[in-house]
Design an enzyme around this catalytic site. Sequence first.
Site, PDB file in Angstrom:
ATOM      1  N   CYS A   1       8.338  10.975  18.443  1.00  0.00           N
ATOM      2  CA  CYS A   1       7.430  11.515  18.060  1.00  0.00           C
ATOM      3  C   CYS A   1       8.034  13.320  17.112  1.00  0.00           C
ATOM      4  O   CYS A   1       7.832  14.000  16.398  1.00  0.00           O
ATOM      5  CB  CYS A   1       6.111  11.381  17.555  1.00  0.00           C
ATOM      6  SG  CYS A   1       5.654   9.830  17.507  1.00  0.00           S
TER       7      CYS A   1
ATOM      8  N   HIS B   1       8.130  16.282  14.940  1.00  0.00           N
ATOM      9  CA  HIS B   1       6.706  16.905  14.500  1.00  0.00           C
ATOM     10  C   HIS B   1       6.598  17.835  15.503  1.00  0.00           C
ATOM     11  O   HIS B   1       4.657  17.756  15.620  1.00  0.00           O
ATOM     12  CB  HIS B   1       5.983  15.893  14.328  1.00  0.00           C
ATOM     13  CG  HIS B   1       6.702  14.656  12.656  1.00  0.00           C
ATOM     14  ND1 HIS B   1       6.386  15.605  11.765  1.00  0.00           N
ATOM     15  CD2 HIS B   1       7.775  14.073  12.752  1.00  0.00           C
ATOM     16  CE1 HIS B   1       7.159  14.546  11.273  1.00  0.00           C
ATOM     17  NE2 HIS B   1       7.429  13.270  11.143  1.00  0.00           N
TER      18      HIS B   1
ATOM     19  N   CYS C   1       8.269   5.629  11.140  1.00  0.00           N
ATOM     20  CA  CYS C   1       8.620   5.963  11.453  1.00  0.00           C
ATOM     21  C   CYS C   1       9.310   5.880  12.385  1.00  0.00           C
ATOM     22  O   CYS C   1      10.564   6.505  13.099  1.00  0.00           O
ATOM     23  CB  CYS C   1       7.496   7.261  12.139  1.00  0.00           C
ATOM     24  SG  CYS C   1       7.262   8.908  10.878  1.00  0.00           S
TER      25      CYS C   1
ATOM     26  N   ARG D   1       3.610   4.264   6.941  1.00  0.00           N
ATOM     27  CA  ARG D   1       3.846   5.526   7.428  1.00  0.00           C
ATOM     28  C   ARG D   1       4.305   4.996   8.891  1.00  0.00           C
ATOM     29  O   ARG D   1       5.585   5.870   9.267  1.00  0.00           O
ATOM     30  CB  ARG D   1       3.270   6.487   8.015  1.00  0.00           C
ATOM     31  CG  ARG D   1       3.726   8.523   7.570  1.00  0.00           C
ATOM     32  CD  ARG D   1       4.932   8.584   6.851  1.00  0.00           C
ATOM     33  NE  ARG D   1       6.076   8.252   7.595  1.00  0.00           N
ATOM     34  CZ  ARG D   1       7.404   8.514   7.611  1.00  0.00           C
ATOM     35  NH1 ARG D   1       7.132   8.880   5.984  1.00  0.00           N
ATOM     36  NH2 ARG D   1       8.385   8.525   7.941  1.00  0.00           N
TER      37      ARG D   1
END
Lengths: 281, 204
Positions: A189, A193, A242, A238
């Site tokens: 992730c 991010h 991802c 979501r």
Amino acid sequence: MTRTNGKISRLATLAVAVGLSAAAGYVAAQAQTTDAEKEIERYREMISDPMSNPGFLAVDRGERLWSEKRGKNNVSLETCDLGEGPGKLEGAYAKLPRYFKDADKVMEIEQRLLWCMEKIQALDTADVIKRRFASPGVDSDMEDLVAFIANKSSGRRIEPQSSHPKEAELTAIGEALFYRRAGVMDFSCATCHAEPGKRIRLQGLPDFSKPGKQAQETMGSWPTYRVSQSALRTMQHRMWDCMRQQRWPNPDYASDGITALVMFLNKQAAGGEITVPSIKR
Amino acid sequence: MNKTIFIAAAFALSATTAMAQNAPAADPAKVDAIIKDMFAKVSPEWQARTNLDETQRVCTDSRNQPNAQQAEAIQKRELATVVQPADGKFLGDWKKGFQVANTGTGGQFSDRPGGPIGANCFACHQMDPKELSYGTLGPSLAGYGKDRNYDPQVIKDTWTKVYNAQAVFACSNMPRFGSMKFLTEAQLKDVMAYLFDKESPVNK
């Protein structure tokens, strides 16, 4: 090649050279970028008008589903306890995920709704799970219910829960998952991010590595109506999306790993105002 | 060697600096159990992708900040996986290279079997300066070949970088396209041509 001290100064010198040669091109590119960003901002404003947000149709459908008698027990979900007491919806979403004593487990909203469907309604959830993500012509009970329930926390602030040891534990697991690099592209992730102001193509990427505004604005705006998908989407979708782009496998719907990630993201988003359903690209 | 360092410096500038936060660390066994449960319903082939290799393990545990010794070990190990082009030619067809750079499918569970596989370079890098839709996770590669005078040594070093970014910079965010067998040798050559061909829009 190693990162020894002796090479640092050479690296720095070369870095400056790279910087200078890039500077001329940067000025021209910057003017183009600013125009493009203005256009995107204008588009965002255009689609953010709540009066024309189709996400509120999902809220209405969710309200009907909440009071509809279903399952072998032929009862509604109105006695379902989402953490604030049976049937109490105001502000419940703002404190989810949280620990539930009856299940002895930390649950996010969709796990909890499935639990209530099974325990209270004795509903066979196979069909509900099959329709977990709406598709053209097929509504999702889960997305509609989440839209309705989350909307009852609109105007509230995200309150991540950590008083129960299992809540603290799952949040820490979520943080570990966030930084875990795996798959054929080595993505975590954090690859996308963990830095402010970055983009994929033209899409801005919220930075979740630090608590604050970016995490608050993101987590406070889900569930959202996705214009590109013509559907209201929840955090379950979501996270699924991802992982798809991360080249990870298809995560099991409403699994504890997703709850863990949401726990960590909500921790970073603590205090953020919830305004849902929002509308996004 | 100088050129390798040159390239490494450019990538080092934009490397992620995700710092650890003050939080109780998760029990690794519990993290693994959560992962196992999360992907319990997928095929064994897909499940295998959640296992971390040595490099992924170090980059995960250090949050992309390996110490000098770990970084050296990673770069040595990854460099050993780099295969030079069989015919000694690094540059293919830049037009096909654009397709590779511009294609974002491949490796996703939603992809149709046998569908196109691309490197999706534009997702993270500026390349053709006329293309406005580019990402910023990686450095700009606009004018890449031209700015380096199409230097044969830089071309050779860039092959290594694209083949396995971690052979050059440990815990780089960039995928190991060649070593992971994500791109074919022909695709790698085409992408290289997109960066280094004088006719490529990258160098215009």
